[in-house]
Enzyme design. Structure first.
Site, PDB file in Angstrom:
ATOM      1  N   HIS A  47      -8.611  -1.558 -11.032  1.00  0.00           N
ATOM      2  CA  HIS A  47      -7.675  -1.593  -9.901  1.00  0.00           C
ATOM      3  C   HIS A  47      -8.354  -1.567  -8.546  1.00  0.00           C
ATOM      4  CE1 HIS A  47      -3.865  -0.971 -12.115  1.00  0.00           C
ATOM      5  NE2 HIS A  47      -4.646  -0.344 -12.977  1.00  0.00           N
TER       6      HIS A  47
ATOM      7  N   LYS B 176       1.635   3.178   2.742  1.00  0.00           N
ATOM      8  CA  LYS B 176       0.646   3.125   1.651  1.00  0.00           C
ATOM      9  C   LYS B 176      -0.269   4.331   1.805  1.00  0.00           C
ATOM     10  CE  LYS B 176      -0.279  -1.088   3.137  1.00  0.00           C
ATOM     11  NZ  LYS B 176      -0.226  -1.894   1.978  1.00  0.00           N
ATOM     12  N   ARG B 177      -1.112   4.593   0.809  1.00  0.00           N
ATOM     13  CA  ARG B 177      -2.089   5.686   0.961  1.00  0.00           C
ATOM     14  C   ARG B 177      -2.879   5.482   2.243  1.00  0.00           C
ATOM     15  NH1 ARG B 177      -6.360   5.167  -2.717  1.00  0.00           N
ATOM     16  NH2 ARG B 177      -5.668   3.053  -3.091  1.00  0.00           N
TER      17      ARG B 177
ATOM     18  N   LYS C 164      -7.521   0.155   4.297  1.00  0.00           N
ATOM     19  CA  LYS C 164      -6.156  -0.357   4.519  1.00  0.00           C
ATOM     20  C   LYS C 164      -5.877  -0.510   6.011  1.00  0.00           C
ATOM     21  CE  LYS C 164      -4.500   1.739   0.212  1.00  0.00           C
ATOM     22  NZ  LYS C 164      -3.882   0.725  -0.645  1.00  0.00           N
TER      23      LYS C 164
ATOM     24  N   THR D 105       1.186  -3.644  -3.818  1.00  0.00           N
ATOM     25  CA  THR D 105       2.495  -3.918  -4.428  1.00  0.00           C
ATOM     26  C   THR D 105       3.601  -3.661  -3.408  1.00  0.00           C
ATOM     27  OG1 THR D 105       2.327  -1.706  -5.370  1.00  0.00           O
ATOM     28  CG2 THR D 105       1.953  -3.541  -6.874  1.00  0.00           C
TER      29      THR D 105
ATOM     30  N   LYS E  73       7.260  -5.545  -2.614  1.00  0.00           N
ATOM     31  CA  LYS E  73       8.558  -4.850  -2.459  1.00  0.00           C
ATOM     32  C   LYS E  73       9.215  -5.259  -1.152  1.00  0.00           C
ATOM     33  CE  LYS E  73       6.571  -1.149  -5.098  1.00  0.00           C
ATOM     34  NZ  LYS E  73       5.605  -0.056  -5.025  1.00  0.00           N
TER      35      LYS E  73
END
Ligand code: DL6
Length: 764
Positions: free
Chosen positions: A313, A504-505, A510, A611, A615
């Site tokens: 992942h 998100k985390r 990110k 993901t 969504k």
């Protein structure tokens, strides 16, 4: 149904429905739906069975989804409303099982939904953490962690009679299996088997989330990912991982033998999916169990290799687990001779130390004799699995061309791509009823069973009436979300502003810090009288790992910006910032329908898939993103005219890392606006609010290190984001982009992912 509910209310509380308070109502509905769920038969036995091993199952609340998936929520809602009760209030009482950290755990939960929806002979195996990850609080503009209990009498968890002793080096613990039924339809469900230790003691958790890390008998199943910044924490993770695979392994074998399975056919009949490296010890453990039943070592290795498959992942090294040999030996000595033998097999076949299982690492150049032995868990998983997959096409390509190249050269046929997917039930039908009703009125209900039918929406993309209806639905979602945010965070949102969302985390790759720099740039421009084309609300939701200091610094900066900007009357008409407290699945279900800009701005090559991107597109948001992870596939599906892409490409970034040639300081010094934005982090205005040390550390890092290259794409990010905000002023053309995104989202159903896994890997 009314009579049944009434009878149950009498049985449980001796009261009429009318007289129940919301908590009692919640307990009543839980009991009612759990009873129905348990009556559904498990999937038909098939010749082959899959066990999905995962350290995380980020489930989210269960009651609403269960009632909806059982097809009774509307009727229940009606009955309650006749009795003056509001179903949503009862549902709010449920404590969310946050047994996951982020995408990997949520993916596992979506896959359980799809197993149920598709009626596959597949079950999940995990750990019953009492507090899951942690609950996030903000104090002094900083993240604080507290425990997040979720277990109570109302849970759908069923205590089973299955019990195992688990042996570690110096102690034995007793485990019990708890089953959690997962709903998808009236007539189909799947199950997660969660293992817990009988001796767990929640009372040992003292301040925040701290506890005695050595007291394994009491702490083993308390938290997901306990702090591993010291040796005790690392050992505790090994204890947890072995606990999961030891229980899961015996459960598989007992069930297999009970059903008449022959040991020598194990690899034909059983499939074990290893979700990231955490469950990798299932390989040596299963070999140990099979040999203890009489299979030869060679045959056991052959069978387990056929049975197992491994999903990667991430390409981040920190997540490709490596354990110190000595530490493993201190916890699970029984596995070490097996791991040694597996390493010998590999060394006997391949002359490339990058693929060895045990690395003999020189700790000190001056003392080259002193070697530390390190066990590479991903290497075990790759050699002794039948398939290895990445989770989006770009990620899978990077695995075979870069990260796992040496393995790909040995096993070209082992590697597959399975692009991630999401549960449409949870993240569309059940969380955005207004939008799904609108779509149903346009194209009929078939899209609920066949998400590719969403493409039929394309015929309405130029219909002004439909576009206006879509805009109205979005507006209602924004109003609902704003009410919730007002209640929870005390912040007033302007529903005429564009809702720009990054949830998100928190991780530097990110690049929430890049978004924060956008906020600063916009703030400084507004102060100079340069106004955005449309008001904008920048919304963040993120938890930082408790010992990840830079991530906590970024949260601190965002909270300081929120304080400064939202109170500034000159600015807050045009710009607001909100950092949601304790972002979790329930929060996601509320914000996703209200999102207009979906921020997917990771440094290219670093986000395996994402993901949240799926969504939000499904719920009619427009993606603002880099060509990273599944964004690439989203772009291919929706076309350049329906997505806003910016930034360097994955191969350029990989090249920069290889040459070690990125210098943030050069960008900072060359670009006046970037310099101003970065320096604002330590400006008088921010330092009056925040913590000098934290802000200076972030400022310094961005200029002198910036390992995840926030500055490299910043200029283009600001430019493209402002274009998107300008595009929003033409509401109908924005709605047209949104409709295109929804229409093309069918591919990202987790049912499609699971069908792909089944075709390429499991063949159930
Ligand atoms: O595959 C599910 C999910 C991906 O969508 C994300 O891109 C990826 O970051 C996440 N990986 C993890 C593992 N650890 N890390 N980092 O959560 O998996």
């Amino acid at each position: 149904m009314e009579e049944k509910l009434k009878d149950l209310a009498q049985k449980l509380f001796g009261k009429e429905i009318l007289d129940l308070d919301d908590k009692e109502l919640y307990l009543l509905l839980s009991e009612f739906s759990n009873n129905l769920l348990n009556k559904i038969e498990k999937p038909k036995k098939s010749d082959r069975k899959l066990y999905y091993f995962s350290a995380e199952f980020l489930l989210g609340k269960l009651l609403k989804n269960n009632l909806s998936n059982l097809g009774i929520r509307d009727e229940v809602k009606e009955i309650l409303s006749k009795n003056g009760k509001v179903i949503e209030k009862a549902e709010e009482f449920e404590a969310e099982p946050s047994l996951g950290n982020g995408g990997l755990g949520r993916l596992a939960a979506c896959f359980m939904d799809s197993f149920a929806n598709l009626g596959l002979n597949a079950e999940g195996i995990g750990i019953c953490y009492h507090f899951g990850l942690f609950r996030q609080k903000f104090e002094d503009y900083k993240q604080k962690e507290v425990k997040d209990p979720w277990l109570d009498d109302s849970n759908a968890l069923i205590k089973t009679d299955t019990k195992y002793d688990v042996n570690f080096k110096n102690q034995k613990v007793e485990a019990t299996m708890y089953d959690l039924p997962i709903s998808a339809r009236k007539d189909s469900r799947s199950t997660i088997h969660f293992f817990d230790i009988d001796s767990v003691d929640e009372s040992i958790v003292k301040e925040g989330i701290s506890f005695d890390k050595k007291d394994i008998e009491k702490n083993l199943s308390l938290f997901l990912y306990p702090d591993d910044s010291d040796e005790d924490g690392q050992k505790l993770r090994i204890y947890q991982q072995y606990f999961m695979v030891s229980c899961g392994g015996r459960y598989i074998l007992d069930e297999y033998i009970k059903n008449g399975g022959k040991l020598e056919e194990f690899g034909d009949k059983i499939r074990i999916q290893i979700n990231d490296t955490h469950p990798t010890m299932i390989i040596p453990e299963m070999i140990r169990l099979l040999t203890s039943k009489g299979l030869s070592f060679e045959k056991a290795v052959e069978e387990i290799t056929k049975a197992c498959a491994y999903t990667n992942h991430t390409i981040l090294q920190e997540a490709l687990e490596k354990w110190n040999y000595q530490m493993l030996e201190d916890v699970v000595p029984a596995l070490m001779p097996i791991i040694e033998k597996l390493d010998e097999i590999v060394r006997g076949k391949y002359d490339n130390e990058k693929v060895y299982i045990i690395e003999n690492k020189k700790e000190d150049e001056k003392n080259p004799e002193k070697l530390t032995r390190i066990v590479h868990m991903a290497n075990i998983a790759i050699h002794f699995s039948s398939k290895v997959n990445g989770v989006a096409q770009l990620h899978s390509d990077i695995l075979v061309n870069e990260t796992l190249k040496d393995f790909y050269e040995i096993y070209p046929d082992k590697f597959e791509n399975v692009t991630n997917g999401i549960s449409f039930k949870r993240f569309f039908h059940n969380c955005n009823e207004d939008l799904t009703k609108l779509i149903e009125s346009l194209i009929g209900p078939e899209f609920k069973d066949d998400p590719n039918k969403l493409e039929e929406l394309l015929k309405f993309q130029d219909d002004p009436e439909v576009l206006d209806k879509f805009l109205r639905v979005k507006e209602i979602s924004k109003e609902n979300f704003s009410k919730y945010v007002k209640e929870k965070e005390g912040v007033d949102l302007d529903i005429n502003s564009i809702f720009d969302v990054q949830i998100k985390r928190l991780h530097e790759y990110k690049r929430q810090q890049m978004n924060a720099l956008y906020v600063i740039d916009t703030y400084l421009k507004i102060k100079k009288g340069i106004l955005p084309k449309n008001p904008i609300t920048v919304i963040f939701g993120a938890k930082a790992a408790p010992s990840y200091y830079m991530a906590k610094n970024i949260i601190h900066l965002i909270l300081c910006l929120q304080e400064l900007i939202n109170k500034d009357e000159d600015v807050n008409k045009y710009l607001k910032v909100v950092m949601l407290t304790n972002y979790n699945v329930s929060y996601a279900e509320k914000i996703i329908p209200a999102t207009e800009i979906s921020e997917q701005i990771s440094l290219a090559s670093k986000e395996a898939s994402g993901t949240g991107n799926m969504k939000m597109m499904l719920n009619g948001a427009v993606t603002l993103g880099t060509l990273d992870g599944a964004n690439v596939e989203i772009r291919d599906l929706v076309g350049d005219e329906n997505i806003y892409i910016f930034g360097k490409k994955a191969d350029q970034i990989i090249d920069l890392y290889e040459k070690d040639s990125y210098k943030a300081k050069e960008i900072y010094e060359k670009n006046e606006d970037i310099k101003k934005a970065v320096d604002f982090i330590v400006s008088k205005e921010i330092l009056e609010i925040g913590d000098k040390e934290m802000l200076e550390s972030l400022h310094n890092d961005l200029i002198n290190k910036d390992y995840f290259m926030a500055l490299i794409d910043l200029e283009e990010y600001i430019e493209v984001k402002n274009k998107l905000i300008e595009a929003y002023t033409d509401k109908r053309s924005f709605a047209k982009m949104a409709i295109n995104n929804i229409a093309k989202a069918g591919f990202f159903s987790s049912d499609r992912s699971i069908r792909d896994y089944n075709r390429k890997i499991w063949n159930l």
